[in-house]
Design a protein around this motif. Sequence first.
Motif, PDB file in Angstrom:
ATOM      1  N   ASP A   1      -5.523  -9.448  -2.213  1.00 44.09           N
ATOM      2  CA  ASP A   1      -4.867  -9.694  -0.934  1.00 44.09           C
ATOM      3  C   ASP A   1      -5.037 -11.174  -0.611  1.00 44.09           C
ATOM      4  O   ASP A   1      -6.130 -11.627  -0.258  1.00 44.09           O
TER       5      ASP A   1
ATOM      6  N   GLU B   1      -6.550  11.254   3.940  1.00 44.41           N
ATOM      7  CA  GLU B   1      -6.148  10.666   2.669  1.00 44.41           C
ATOM      8  C   GLU B   1      -6.500  11.628   1.536  1.00 44.41           C
ATOM      9  O   GLU B   1      -7.580  12.212   1.506  1.00 44.41           O
TER      10      GLU B   1
ATOM     11  N   ARG C   1       5.451   0.334   6.717  1.00 48.41           N
ATOM     12  CA  ARG C   1       5.201  -0.685   5.703  1.00 48.41           C
ATOM     13  C   ARG C   1       5.144  -2.085   6.290  1.00 48.41           C
ATOM     14  O   ARG C   1       4.485  -2.972   5.738  1.00 48.41           O
TER      15      ARG C   1
ATOM     16  N   THR D   1       5.130   5.045   2.363  1.00 46.53           N
ATOM     17  CA  THR D   1       5.612   3.745   2.834  1.00 46.53           C
ATOM     18  C   THR D   1       5.903   3.736   4.328  1.00 46.53           C
ATOM     19  O   THR D   1       6.598   2.853   4.813  1.00 46.53           O
TER      20      THR D   1
ATOM     21  N   PRO E   1       0.828  -1.203   0.000  1.00 49.93           N
ATOM     22  CA  PRO E   1       0.000   0.000   0.000  1.00 49.93           C
ATOM     23  C   PRO E   1       0.865   1.256   0.000  1.00 49.93           C
ATOM     24  O   PRO E   1       1.800   1.377   0.786  1.00 49.93           O
TER      25      PRO E   1
ATOM     26  N   ASP F   1      -4.677   1.032   0.785  1.00 60.63           N
ATOM     27  CA  ASP F   1      -4.501   0.217   1.980  1.00 60.63           C
ATOM     28  C   ASP F   1      -5.823  -0.478   2.258  1.00 60.63           C
ATOM     29  O   ASP F   1      -6.852   0.165   2.477  1.00 60.63           O
TER      30      ASP F   1
ATOM     31  N   ASP G   1      -6.648  -2.243   4.836  1.00 63.18           N
ATOM     32  CA  ASP G   1      -7.024  -2.315   6.240  1.00 63.18           C
ATOM     33  C   ASP G   1      -7.521  -1.005   6.822  1.00 63.18           C
ATOM     34  O   ASP G   1      -8.270  -0.998   7.790  1.00 63.18           O
ATOM     35  N   SER G   2      -7.084   0.104   6.297  1.00 59.42           N
ATOM     36  CA  SER G   2      -7.429   1.374   6.933  1.00 59.42           C
ATOM     37  C   SER G   2      -7.706   2.417   5.869  1.00 59.42           C
ATOM     38  O   SER G   2      -7.323   2.290   4.713  1.00 59.42           O
TER      39      SER G   2
ATOM     40  N   LYS H   1       1.674  -3.305   6.803  1.00 58.16           N
ATOM     41  CA  LYS H   1       0.787  -3.330   5.651  1.00 58.16           C
ATOM     42  C   LYS H   1       0.742  -4.732   5.049  1.00 58.16           C
ATOM     43  O   LYS H   1       1.645  -5.535   5.216  1.00 58.16           O
TER      44      LYS H   1
END
Length: 496
Positions: A309, A251, A279, A276, A141, A243, A245-246, A282
């Motif tokens: 993923d 952003e 990282r 990064t 990500p 990303d 997950d989040s 991630k």
Amino acid sequence: MRPKLSKLPLPVIQIAIGLVVVVAAGVTYSMWWPPLSTWIDATLSSQRGGQVAEGDEHATHALPAAETAEVTSLELTPQARKNLGLTPKYLRPVELSNYRRSITVPAVVVAKPGRSSIVVSSPLNGVVTHVHAVTGEAVMPGDLLFEVRLTYEDLVETQTAYLKTISELEVENREIARLEDATRSGAISGKQLLERRYAKEKLEAFAKSQREALRLHGLSDRQIDAIARDGKLMGDLQIVAPDVDSHSEDEELHLSQVSVHPVSYTKPQALTQDMTRNRSNKKLLVIDDLSVHKGQAITAGGKLCSLSDYTQLFIEGKAFENDIAAISEAAQQGWSVDAVFSGSMGQEVVSGLKLVFVSNSIDSDSRTLSLFVELPNEKMRDVKNDEGQRFVSWKYRIGQRLELRVPVEQWENQIVLPVDAVVKEGADWFVFQQNGKNFTRVPVHVRHRGQDAVVIANDGSIYPGDVIALKAAHQMQMAIKNKSGGGADPHAGHSH
């Protein structure tokens, strides 16, 4: 006058007695001949048995079973133990444990809905100026995927209007400063100053609304401030891997001001450091489908590529309708599930998997019930090519078929052994207990036999703490039968 027997000659008397005996033997033949014949046969057989030549291997099979000594123990050399695979891993003391009786259902590895697949699309209209990714590449990500030159008219017009408003505000601020000095000296009236201040407030209101419009287009406050500070439009869009997950509150679109010089296709160092960060936390993403190429015009919402993923997958099991009650009980109890993968190298059992949920509907065609189990994945290969592109192969793949063992009943404090630790002969089951170099065959009662384990009754035949051979029971049983002189049945202890 009858003559007296005593005066008859002796030969005549012997002949008469012989005739009487013959007649009596003929009359009573059925009474004395069968026992006599049996006795003669038995005598001849025993004499032949005693005359068997020493070293004749086939003669030993003629001996009565009572004369063959039964062997119940083996002495194994270190080499024999290695040949049988009896390493310390398979020579361990018996322990009491919980056993779960299970049912087996067919299953397949599937994607995790909403998590395994991610579609990357363009937020704005533009033209692709560079493609940094390739199909099959693994990215993190924040890694740069595409660069786009924006052609979105509404965004360009909004930025232009905002720049114009900012410029007019600067003019008004300078005019207000001039009028304030003139008003203090009495050269002009305060009415003109008041009118300029009203005009400034209107411009500030316009600028505020234009800032909100730019935010709706995806620009951040930092980018909007850069437009006002530098007086340049944001026209180059950098699209990065999201990303899964989040979603950061701040952003933003990765926009940069329009460059006059040819675009450099190396990742900007400042941007890379920002994207990064952390990282290690991630998840690795794989580019499955790349839909665009350099020079292609794209529209807002158009698909650029898809990412997958594979770190977390699902196993979808298909249970029969009559197993609903048992599976629901397993889900309610929170019991773990085992997955059995079959391949050229044999079976692999993945234990302790979590049963996530059971479907609330039954498939109308197959009349099966779906249940879903979490499957953590493992990397099998992780390499980089000469261009620095990373490629990863995963152990478990979507569409892979397997079996699920779902527990339906639990027995506590049981002696549980692998199936290879017991062997059956007739009505008896045996295990082999280690006593130094010897392995003694011990009869046991098998309460339950599953596909990979058996439950032994805790009735005193073996005790917790006894060292039992956890495999090769069949081979040792054949060795005992050979040592005892009986023919070994190659199918003993196996069920077909």
